[in-house]
Design a protein around this motif. Structure first.
Motif, mmCIF file in Angstrom:
data_model
loop_
_atom_site.group_PDB
_atom_site.id
_atom_site.type_symbol
_atom_site.label_atom_id
_atom_site.label_comp_id
_atom_site.label_asym_id
_atom_site.label_seq_id
_atom_site.Cartn_x
_atom_site.Cartn_y
_atom_site.Cartn_z
ATOM 1 N N VAL A 112 60.719 80.094 24.829
ATOM 2 C CA VAL A 112 62.027 80.710 25.044
ATOM 3 C C VAL A 112 61.974 81.683 26.216
ATOM 4 O O VAL A 112 62.863 81.691 27.087
ATOM 5 N N ASN A 113 60.931 82.497 26.261
ATOM 6 C CA ASN A 113 60.816 83.470 27.351
ATOM 7 C C ASN A 113 60.637 82.786 28.707
ATOM 8 O O ASN A 113 61.160 83.256 29.721
ATOM 9 N N LEU A 114 59.901 81.670 28.732
ATOM 10 C CA LEU A 114 59.745 80.935 29.986
ATOM 11 C C LEU A 114 61.082 80.362 30.452
ATOM 12 O O LEU A 114 61.424 80.429 31.640
ATOM 13 N N VAL A 115 61.853 79.812 29.524
ATOM 14 C CA VAL A 115 63.181 79.288 29.872
ATOM 15 C C VAL A 115 64.070 80.400 30.416
ATOM 16 O O VAL A 115 64.729 80.241 31.458
ATOM 17 N N ALA A 132 75.291 85.542 26.086
ATOM 18 C CA ALA A 132 74.501 84.568 25.342
ATOM 19 C C ALA A 132 75.103 84.434 23.951
ATOM 20 O O ALA A 132 75.270 85.436 23.249
ATOM 21 N N LEU A 133 75.417 83.216 23.559
ATOM 22 C CA LEU A 133 75.902 82.974 22.206
ATOM 23 C C LEU A 133 74.707 82.873 21.267
ATOM 24 O O LEU A 133 73.727 82.186 21.566
ATOM 25 N N VAL A 134 74.783 83.574 20.147
ATOM 26 C CA VAL A 134 73.707 83.536 19.157
ATOM 27 C C VAL A 134 74.313 83.382 17.764
ATOM 28 O O VAL A 134 75.433 83.821 17.510
ATOM 29 N N GLU A 135 73.573 82.768 16.895
ATOM 30 C CA GLU A 135 73.994 82.690 15.499
ATOM 31 C C GLU A 135 73.760 84.040 14.823
ATOM 32 O O GLU A 135 72.879 84.811 15.221
ATOM 33 N N GLN A 136 74.550 84.302 13.806
ATOM 34 C CA GLN A 136 74.363 85.522 13.021
ATOM 35 C C GLN A 136 74.417 85.143 11.542
ATOM 36 O O GLN A 136 75.470 84.715 11.061
ATOM 37 N N PRO A 137 73.230 85.232 10.897
ATOM 38 C CA PRO A 137 71.947 85.783 11.320
ATOM 39 C C PRO A 137 71.142 84.797 12.162
ATOM 40 O O PRO A 137 71.520 83.631 12.290
ATOM 41 N N THR A 138 70.005 85.284 12.684
ATOM 42 C CA THR A 138 69.119 84.417 13.443
ATOM 43 C C THR A 138 67.727 85.040 13.515
ATOM 44 O O THR A 138 67.483 86.107 12.943
ATOM 45 N N PHE A 139 66.818 84.370 14.219
ATOM 46 C CA PHE A 139 65.436 84.816 14.385
ATOM 47 C C PHE A 139 65.424 86.113 15.205
ATOM 48 O O PHE A 139 65.833 86.107 16.370
ATOM 49 N N PRO A 140 64.966 87.239 14.644
ATOM 50 C CA PRO A 140 65.090 88.525 15.335
ATOM 51 C C PRO A 140 64.418 88.584 16.693
ATOM 52 O O PRO A 140 64.943 89.205 17.623
ATOM 53 N N HIS A 141 63.252 87.938 16.861
ATOM 54 C CA HIS A 141 62.541 88.046 18.131
ATOM 55 C C HIS A 141 63.242 87.282 19.251
ATOM 56 O O HIS A 141 63.058 87.598 20.424
ATOM 57 N N ALA A 142 64.050 86.297 18.905
ATOM 58 C CA ALA A 142 64.864 85.637 19.921
ATOM 59 C C ALA A 142 65.943 86.591 20.436
ATOM 60 O O ALA A 142 66.227 86.630 21.641
ATOM 61 N N LEU A 143 66.541 87.364 19.517
ATOM 62 C CA LEU A 143 67.515 88.376 19.940
ATOM 63 C C LEU A 143 66.872 89.374 20.887
ATOM 64 O O LEU A 143 67.455 89.758 21.914
ATOM 65 N N GLU A 144 65.646 89.802 20.557
ATOM 66 C CA GLU A 144 64.939 90.756 21.407
ATOM 67 C C GLU A 144 64.659 90.161 22.779
ATOM 68 O O GLU A 144 64.769 90.851 23.803
ATOM 69 N N ALA A 145 64.285 88.878 22.814
ATOM 70 C CA ALA A 145 64.015 88.221 24.093
ATOM 71 C C ALA A 145 65.277 88.165 24.957
ATOM 72 O O ALA A 145 65.229 88.442 26.164
#
Length: 467
Positions: A170-173, A184-197
């Motif tokens: 994810v970070n490389l992308v 950025a569209l994100v689901e709620q809830p979701t994987f916390p570290h993706a939100l941080e990235a």
């Protein structure tokens, strides 16, 4: 624009909160890692304006936090997050071992040792090379491509790059296509570290709701078309943490809508192979358009210690990723790649092990919850966890009470973009049976404390962090 503190607190959840209650919620954010040590907080005046409360209430709340050591206030330097001098991490229970429910992952597959042994000749044959592998071993890329093809998304090895895990992918992308200040569209809830990235790469987040029953697809489509986010991060299979799976018909519509909106879909398939009894698996989102970027990992189907993942994307993007990658990484470890080739050669054994382990873990969690008044485990056909409705906004209180019983339990807001989801808690179904039974016994004691109202208040709980 709201300050980060108010976003994390969720202003709608603070109606009637006293200074002590407000201090307790800020303390919980610090203990949960959602506010970082050294981070500057809004001034008392600014916070009072944002929350529409009196300045004296904010002054008392900050005063309570300062007295307990959770903030430092310097004249002219503002108020910053701190930790008490007697801070202990993660949980102190004498000689008893804490159980960590913040990590939803199984121990290694039984075939890992044998796969490692079988991989050694392949590893030995690479000793005459430089050892650097920007794209990844050809045979591993072929194995990953073959698995995509088997699942309904025809893939060439040239459309695959091997990475050091899914989050690394994810970070490389984002490092390659990222656009600071974009949505950025994100689901709620979701994987916390993706939100941080996404935050780290400068994105402004647009949440769309997901629950155990699935996605609000109308909201998702409207958000894509009206706001046209630059990227969307989605987990369509055994969504983390709800366990929901996006139906195949909706995948086709989503892919078409994202293409129309000009949105890059970043699809996380880390949990895609974690099936217990879902039945027929939908085709991957990658099957519905070349613009879909898919990341995956060996961490959930083989072992978290095997830091290996991949990106599937159209060839032009793969070439851009290869240009960006050397700026922070020169490739993925070869031994892990050699082991992964052996493991992926027998996906049947891998998925059988995963299915049986998750089935047992699910049964233990379900039995534990069935004995607790007011709680019921939702239908969980696979994935990492059960997304449990507590019936009241007490998730943070439960998380803090759980520490008293040697249980690390991240609260629902840890998986959100703004301090919401206080009615929910994620309980992994990945622990071995005996460990899971003990975890549920400790969870029951914490739940009893919260229901009785006799447990300690957040400000009086042990000073420990959820990892």
């Amino acid at each position: 624009m709201a300050s980060r503190l108010v976003e994390q607190l969720g202003a709608d959840n603070l109606a009637g909160a006293t200074a002590s209650g407000l201090a307790g919620r800020i303390r919980a954010l610090i203990l949960d890692g959602r506010l970082t040590v050294g981070e500057k907080l809004p001034s008392e005046r600014a916070l009072a304006l944002e929350l529409r409360r009196s300045r004296s209430t904010m002054t008392r709340a900050y005063g309570i936090l300062e007295a307990d050591g959770y903030v430092a206030r310097l004249h002219g330097g503002g108020t910053r997050v701190a930790l008490p001098h007697d801070y202990i991490s993660p949980v102190t229970r004498g000689d008893d071992e804490a159980i960590d429910l913040s990590i939803a992952s199984m121990d290694s597959t039984p075939g890992l040792y044998d796969a490692t042994v079988r991989s050694l000749p392949r590893m030995a044959s690479l000793r005459g090379t430089s050892g650097y592998s920007l794209r990844g071993l050809p045979e591993l890329r072929a194995a990953v491509a073959r698995r995509f093809t088997e699942r309904g998304a025809p893939t060439s090895p040239d459309e695959v790059i091997i990475t050091s895990g899914a989050l690394n992918a994810v970070n490389l992308v984002l490092a390659t296509i990222g656009r600071r200040g974009a949505h950025a569209l994100v689901e709620q809830p979701t994987f916390p570290h993706a939100l941080e990235a996404l935050h780290r790469h400068g994105y402004r987040l647009l949440p769309t709701p997901v629950d155990v029953d699935g996605w609000d697809t109308a909201h998702l489509s409207d958000l894509l078309l009206s706001r046209r986010p630059h990227v969307a991060y989605l987990i369509p299979d055994f969504h983390n943490p709800t366990g929901a799976t996006l139906p195949e018909a909706e995948r086709s519509r989503l892919a078409a809508t994202a293409r129309s909106a000009g949105t890059h879909l970043i699809v996380d398939e880390t949990t895609a192979e974690l099936d217990i009894d879902r039945g027929r698996a939908p085709a991957p989102l990658a099957a519905f358009g070349p613009h879909v970027i898919t990341v995956g990992s060996m961490s959930k189907i083989a072992w978290g210690g095997l830091r290996l993942g991949w990106i599937r994307a159209e060839r032009s993007l793969i070439e851009r990723l290869l240009v960006t990658r050397p700026s922070f990484e020169l490739g993925t470890a070869l031994l892990e790649q050699c082991i992964a080739v052996e493991l992926l050669d027998d996906m049947t054994a891998l998925t059988t092990h995963v299915r049986e382990r998750l089935r047992v873990g699910r049964a233990v969690v379900e039995a534990g919850l069935s004995r607790l008044p007011g709680l019921r485990m939702p239908t969980t056909n696979g994935g990492l966890s059960a997304w449990v409705d507590l019936g009241a906004p007490v998730s943070t209180l439960l998380s803090l009470a759980a520490r008293e019983h040697g249980l690390l339990l991240p609260p629902g807001p840890r998986f959100s973009t703004g301090g919401v989801l206080e009615r929910r808690v994620r309980i992994p179904i990945t622990l071995p049976p005996d460990r899971a039974e003990e975890a549920m016994a400790r969870f029951a004691r914490a739940w009893d404390d919260v229901r009785a109202g006799g447990g300690r208040l957040p400000g009086e709980l042990p000073r420990a962090a959820v990892i």
